[in-house]
Design an enzyme around this catalytic site. Sequence first.
Site, PDB file in Angstrom:
ATOM      1  N   ARG A  79       5.456  11.460  -2.634  1.00 45.47           N
ATOM      2  CA  ARG A  79       5.098  11.098  -1.021  1.00 45.47           C
ATOM      3  C   ARG A  79       6.359  10.445   0.349  1.00 45.47           C
ATOM      4  O   ARG A  79       7.323  10.094  -0.441  1.00 45.47           O
ATOM      5  CB  ARG A  79       4.491   9.375  -1.006  1.00 45.47           C
ATOM      6  CG  ARG A  79       4.191   9.041   0.731  1.00 45.47           C
ATOM      7  CD  ARG A  79       3.718   7.655   0.592  1.00 45.47           C
ATOM      8  NE  ARG A  79       4.281   6.870   1.735  1.00 45.47           N
ATOM      9  CZ  ARG A  79       4.236   5.881   1.846  1.00 45.47           C
ATOM     10  NH1 ARG A  79       4.605   4.669   1.310  1.00 45.47           N
ATOM     11  NH2 ARG A  79       4.258   5.358   3.394  1.00 45.47           N
TER      12      ARG A  79
ATOM     13  N   ALA B 155       2.718  -0.734   4.342  1.00 44.07           N
ATOM     14  CA  ALA B 155       3.000  -1.463   5.936  1.00 44.07           C
ATOM     15  C   ALA B 155       2.321  -2.379   6.435  1.00 44.07           C
ATOM     16  O   ALA B 155       2.385  -2.987   7.840  1.00 44.07           O
ATOM     17  CB  ALA B 155       2.135  -0.376   6.227  1.00 44.07           C
TER      18      ALA B 155
ATOM     19  N   ARG C 137      13.703   3.966  12.282  1.00 43.06           N
ATOM     20  CA  ARG C 137      12.215   5.380  11.690  1.00 43.06           C
ATOM     21  C   ARG C 137      11.428   5.081  13.328  1.00 43.06           C
ATOM     22  O   ARG C 137      12.153   4.462  14.511  1.00 43.06           O
ATOM     23  CB  ARG C 137      11.955   4.772  10.389  1.00 43.06           C
ATOM     24  CG  ARG C 137      12.445   5.254  10.034  1.00 43.06           C
ATOM     25  CD  ARG C 137      11.813   4.960   7.911  1.00 43.06           C
ATOM     26  NE  ARG C 137      10.811   5.749   7.701  1.00 43.06           N
ATOM     27  CZ  ARG C 137       9.504   5.990   7.437  1.00 43.06           C
ATOM     28  NH1 ARG C 137       9.719   4.835   6.298  1.00 43.06           N
ATOM     29  NH2 ARG C 137       8.192   6.379   7.760  1.00 43.06           N
TER      30      ARG C 137
ATOM     31  N   ASN D 298       8.257  -5.689  -1.150  1.00 45.71           N
ATOM     32  CA  ASN D 298       7.819  -4.624  -0.777  1.00 45.71           C
ATOM     33  C   ASN D 298       6.795  -4.228   0.338  1.00 45.71           C
ATOM     34  O   ASN D 298       5.678  -4.037  -0.431  1.00 45.71           O
ATOM     35  CB  ASN D 298       8.377  -3.367  -1.174  1.00 45.71           C
ATOM     36  CG  ASN D 298       8.241  -1.682   0.029  1.00 45.71           C
ATOM     37  OD1 ASN D 298       7.670  -2.273   0.886  1.00 45.71           O
ATOM     38  ND2 ASN D 298       9.164  -0.634  -0.248  1.00 45.71           N
TER      39      ASN D 298
ATOM     40  N   TYR E  74      11.610   8.827   1.293  1.00 48.13           N
ATOM     41  CA  TYR E  74      11.327   7.778  -0.168  1.00 48.13           C
ATOM     42  C   TYR E  74      12.390   7.737  -1.384  1.00 48.13           C
ATOM     43  O   TYR E  74      12.282   7.334  -2.147  1.00 48.13           O
ATOM     44  CB  TYR E  74       9.970   6.867  -0.164  1.00 48.13           C
ATOM     45  CG  TYR E  74       9.520   6.597   1.223  1.00 48.13           C
ATOM     46  CD1 TYR E  74       9.413   5.041   1.590  1.00 48.13           C
ATOM     47  CD2 TYR E  74       8.200   7.895   1.809  1.00 48.13           C
ATOM     48  CE1 TYR E  74       8.623   4.944   2.635  1.00 48.13           C
ATOM     49  CE2 TYR E  74       7.383   7.021   3.130  1.00 48.13           C
ATOM     50  CZ  TYR E  74       7.785   5.177   3.472  1.00 48.13           C
ATOM     51  OH  TYR E  74       7.597   4.787   4.344  1.00 48.13           O
TER      52      TYR E  74
ATOM     53  N   HIS F 265      12.447  -3.039   1.554  1.00 50.43           N
ATOM     54  CA  HIS F 265      12.095  -1.674   1.462  1.00 50.43           C
ATOM     55  C   HIS F 265      12.781  -0.561   1.643  1.00 50.43           C
ATOM     56  O   HIS F 265      14.353  -0.598   1.549  1.00 50.43           O
ATOM     57  CB  HIS F 265      11.941  -1.806   3.455  1.00 50.43           C
ATOM     58  CG  HIS F 265      11.403  -2.080   4.157  1.00 50.43           C
ATOM     59  ND1 HIS F 265       9.909  -1.864   4.642  1.00 50.43           N
ATOM     60  CD2 HIS F 265      11.109  -3.733   5.346  1.00 50.43           C
ATOM     61  CE1 HIS F 265       9.907  -3.024   4.385  1.00 50.43           C
ATOM     62  NE2 HIS F 265      10.096  -4.483   5.043  1.00 50.43           N
TER      63      HIS F 265
ATOM     64  N   GLU G  85      12.590  -9.847   1.164  1.00 47.12           N
ATOM     65  CA  GLU G  85      12.101  -8.777   1.394  1.00 47.12           C
ATOM     66  C   GLU G  85      12.806  -7.305   1.391  1.00 47.12           C
ATOM     67  O   GLU G  85      14.217  -6.518   1.893  1.00 47.12           O
ATOM     68  CB  GLU G  85      12.158  -8.481   3.189  1.00 47.12           C
ATOM     69  CG  GLU G  85      11.057  -7.530   3.557  1.00 47.12           C
ATOM     70  CD  GLU G  85      10.619  -7.084   5.305  1.00 47.12           C
ATOM     71  OE1 GLU G  85      11.308  -8.508   5.456  1.00 47.12           O
ATOM     72  OE2 GLU G  85      10.695  -7.069   6.145  1.00 47.12           O
TER      73      GLU G  85
ATOM     74  N   PRO H  93       1.003  -1.245  -0.048  1.00 43.31           N
ATOM     75  CA  PRO H  93       0.060  -0.081   0.302  1.00 43.31           C
ATOM     76  C   PRO H  93       0.578   1.494   0.361  1.00 43.31           C
ATOM     77  O   PRO H  93       1.257   1.852   0.950  1.00 43.31           O
ATOM     78  CB  PRO H  93      -1.063  -0.127   1.108  1.00 43.31           C
ATOM     79  CG  PRO H  93       0.091  -0.659   1.784  1.00 43.31           C
ATOM     80  CD  PRO H  93       0.342  -1.645   0.993  1.00 43.31           C
ATOM     81  N   ASN H  94       0.298   2.281  -0.705  1.00 39.37           N
ATOM     82  CA  ASN H  94       1.262   3.428  -0.987  1.00 39.37           C
ATOM     83  C   ASN H  94       2.489   3.927  -2.062  1.00 39.37           C
ATOM     84  O   ASN H  94       2.621   5.020  -2.001  1.00 39.37           O
ATOM     85  CB  ASN H  94       0.907   3.692   0.625  1.00 39.37           C
ATOM     86  CG  ASN H  94      -0.343   3.989   1.380  1.00 39.37           C
ATOM     87  OD1 ASN H  94      -1.130   4.441   0.762  1.00 39.37           O
ATOM     88  ND2 ASN H  94      -0.805   3.887   2.455  1.00 39.37           N
TER      89      ASN H  94
HETATM   90  C1  DQA Z   1       8.432   1.235   3.853  1.00 38.12           C
HETATM   91  C2  DQA Z   1       8.834   1.354   4.741  1.00 38.12           C
HETATM   92  C3  DQA Z   1       7.216   1.651   5.269  1.00 38.12           C
HETATM   93  O1  DQA Z   1       7.417   0.737   7.129  1.00 38.12           O
HETATM   94  C4  DQA Z   1       6.245   2.096   4.925  1.00 38.12           C
HETATM   95  O2  DQA Z   1       4.415   1.593   5.769  1.00 38.12           O
HETATM   96  C5  DQA Z   1       6.224   1.726   3.770  1.00 38.12           C
HETATM   97  C6  DQA Z   1       7.166   1.497   3.010  1.00 38.12           C
HETATM   98  C7  DQA Z   1       9.868   1.839   2.721  1.00 38.12           C
HETATM   99  O3  DQA Z   1      10.321   0.620   1.460  1.00 38.12           O
HETATM  100  O4  DQA Z   1      10.381   2.100   3.462  1.00 38.12           O
HETATM  101  O5  DQA Z   1       4.877   1.943   3.329  1.00 38.12           O
HETATM  102  O6  DQA Z   1       7.893  -0.261   3.304  1.00 38.12           O
END
Ligand code: DQA
Length: 143
Positions: free
Chosen positions: A19, A78, A108, A75, A24, A101, A99, A11-12
């Site tokens: 964003r 959240a 964080r 990835n 990011y 990120h 995985e 998501p997002n």
């Molecule tokens: C994320 C880190 C997560 O904590 C966050 O909710 C994201 C992006 C990252 O790529 O740094 O949406 O996965």
Amino acid sequence: MNKPIFVLNGPNLNLLGVRKPEIYGSTTLSDIESTVRQRAQELGLGIEFMQSNHEGTLVDEIQRARSEAASIIINPAAFTHYSVAIHDALEAAELPVVEVHLSNVHRREEFRHRSFVSLQAETVIAGAGAFGYIMALEYLAQR
Ligand code: DQA
């Protein structure tokens, strides 16, 4: 033809570029997709790339990966921090999982320090920005 690597985004991540660029970066998800596709092609690997804001859609995709993918780069965004459903789907997939990120989640907020996905991941890459996806690809190509 070898099975493709599934590259799954939670998501997002469709908002990358707008964003929180200070966290990011300014690279969009479609930029990441192009870079990953280009490097995969050079390595002779197939890719399926997707993003969803919905946990169930990601679970469906991980279930499809079980029979159709060679490995998974994910990835989970959240969902990383609380999704037992994604953990269970990855466990059932019985595939190598990387995985990724973009940000270093360990620098964080504390709620980001916990990952349900890492239990099922062979490798975790955090804080390398968009290049983390390429690192994941290189790892799987080497493996
Ligand atoms: C994320 C880190 C997560 O904590 C966050 O909710 C994201 C992006 C990252 O790529 O740094 O949406 O996965």
